[in-house]
Design a protein around this motif. Structure first.
Motif, PDB file in Angstrom:
ATOM      1  N   GLN A  56      87.616  17.818   0.534  1.00 15.10           N
ATOM      2  CA  GLN A  56      86.010  17.871   0.357  1.00 15.10           C
ATOM      3  C   GLN A  56      85.703  17.594  -0.958  1.00 15.10           C
ATOM      4  N   VAL A  57      86.305  18.116  -2.013  1.00 13.86           N
ATOM      5  CA  VAL A  57      86.193  17.741  -3.650  1.00 13.86           C
ATOM      6  C   VAL A  57      86.469  16.332  -3.994  1.00 13.86           C
ATOM      7  N   ALA A  58      87.690  15.777  -3.309  1.00 14.89           N
ATOM      8  CA  ALA A  58      88.259  14.302  -3.597  1.00 14.89           C
ATOM      9  C   ALA A  58      87.254  13.498  -3.002  1.00 14.89           C
ATOM     10  N   GLU A  87      80.149  19.976  13.525  1.00 17.00           N
ATOM     11  CA  GLU A  87      81.147  20.936  14.510  1.00 17.00           C
ATOM     12  C   GLU A  87      80.235  22.286  14.891  1.00 17.00           C
ATOM     13  N   ARG A  88      80.666  22.632  16.135  1.00 13.51           N
ATOM     14  CA  ARG A  88      80.105  23.910  16.510  1.00 13.51           C
ATOM     15  C   ARG A  88      80.509  24.884  15.772  1.00 13.51           C
ATOM     16  N   GLY A  89      79.789  26.060  15.417  1.00 17.96           N
ATOM     17  CA  GLY A  89      80.313  27.273  14.779  1.00 17.96           C
ATOM     18  C   GLY A  89      80.056  27.102  13.282  1.00 17.96           C
ATOM     19  N   THR A  90      80.249  28.429  12.626  1.00 16.88           N
ATOM     20  CA  THR A  90      79.837  28.115  11.224  1.00 16.88           C
ATOM     21  C   THR A  90      81.019  29.025  10.483  1.00 16.88           C
ATOM     22  N   ASP A  91      82.034  29.246  11.141  1.00 16.65           N
ATOM     23  CA  ASP A  91      83.288  29.675  10.422  1.00 16.65           C
ATOM     24  C   ASP A  91      84.032  28.766   9.781  1.00 16.65           C
ATOM     25  N   PRO A  92      85.064  29.375   8.804  1.00 18.28           N
ATOM     26  CA  PRO A  92      85.993  28.416   8.103  1.00 18.28           C
ATOM     27  C   PRO A  92      86.540  27.339   9.094  1.00 18.28           C
ATOM     28  N   ALA A  93      86.919  27.631  10.363  1.00 17.52           N
ATOM     29  CA  ALA A  93      87.750  26.711  11.075  1.00 17.52           C
ATOM     30  C   ALA A  93      86.767  25.712  11.287  1.00 17.52           C
ATOM     31  N   ALA A  94      85.588  25.736  11.648  1.00 13.49           N
ATOM     32  CA  ALA A  94      84.589  24.740  12.041  1.00 13.49           C
ATOM     33  C   ALA A  94      84.219  23.933  10.632  1.00 13.49           C
ATOM     34  N   ALA A  95      84.163  24.476   9.598  1.00 13.56           N
ATOM     35  CA  ALA A  95      84.145  23.713   8.206  1.00 13.56           C
ATOM     36  C   ALA A  95      85.105  22.666   7.886  1.00 13.56           C
ATOM     37  N   ARG A  96      86.541  23.357   8.127  1.00 14.77           N
ATOM     38  CA  ARG A  96      87.701  22.503   7.799  1.00 14.77           C
ATOM     39  C   ARG A  96      87.628  21.335   8.991  1.00 14.77           C
ATOM     40  N   ARG A  97      87.355  21.443  10.145  1.00 11.10           N
ATOM     41  CA  ARG A  97      87.153  20.361  11.121  1.00 11.10           C
ATOM     42  C   ARG A  97      86.276  19.372  10.650  1.00 11.10           C
ATOM     43  N   ALA A  98      85.010  19.908  10.231  1.00  8.64           N
ATOM     44  CA  ALA A  98      84.008  18.913   9.863  1.00  8.64           C
ATOM     45  C   ALA A  98      84.451  18.102   8.666  1.00  8.64           C
ATOM     46  N   ILE A  99      85.227  18.643   7.785  1.00  6.66           N
ATOM     47  CA  ILE A  99      85.841  18.008   6.776  1.00  6.66           C
ATOM     48  C   ILE A  99      86.907  16.868   6.778  1.00  6.66           C
ATOM     49  N   LEU A 100      87.667  17.363   7.942  1.00  9.12           N
ATOM     50  CA  LEU A 100      88.823  16.588   8.293  1.00  9.12           C
ATOM     51  C   LEU A 100      88.155  15.331   9.147  1.00  9.12           C
ATOM     52  N   ARG A 101      87.211  15.511   9.907  1.00  8.39           N
ATOM     53  CA  ARG A 101      86.776  14.460  10.844  1.00  8.39           C
ATOM     54  C   ARG A 101      85.793  13.516   9.796  1.00  8.39           C
TER      55      ARG A 101
END
Length: 111
Positions: A56-58, A87-101
């Motif tokens: 995310q930072v990079a 991404e659906r959800g507001t948990d860390p897994a959803a945030a990671r998926r959104a960053i990766l996508r």
């Protein structure tokens, strides 16, 4: 797009070179050109908070949290926003998926 394809494109967007893929979905990467920079033994922004945050930072991605979803955004050169991934959800897994996508989309659009 498979997780492996997303990982490869995200690495490209961040200027990394994938050395080896792992069965669990992660990879070993070089930060830059292979054998010419630092080596990261296990890199998996899909599952690892630290790897996702560094990605995310990079890429200077912003996260926006809604009531039921999280979006990763990148500012356009003319200060417009690209909504790259939601991404659906507001948990860390959803945030990671959104960053990766979002990172994969950036990598896919690189020449």
């Amino acid at each position: 797009m498979t997780d492996r394809e997303m990982l490869e494109l995200a690495a490209k967007a961040a200027g990394m070179t994938i050395d080896t893929h792992y069965v669990d979905g992660g990879a070993s990467v070089w930060e830059g050109e292979k054998h010419n920079s630092d080596w990261i033994a296990e890199w998996n922004p899909r599952d690892d908070n630290g790897d996702a945050f560094r990605l995310q930072v990079a890429l200077q991605l912003e996260l926006e949290f809604g009531s039921t979803s999280v979006s990763a955004l990148k500012k356009h050169e003319k200060y417009r926003r690209w909504y790259l991934a939601t991404e659906r959800g507001t948990d860390p897994a959803a945030a990671r998926r959104a960053i990766l996508r979002a990172a994969a989309e950036i990598g896919r659009n690189m020449k």
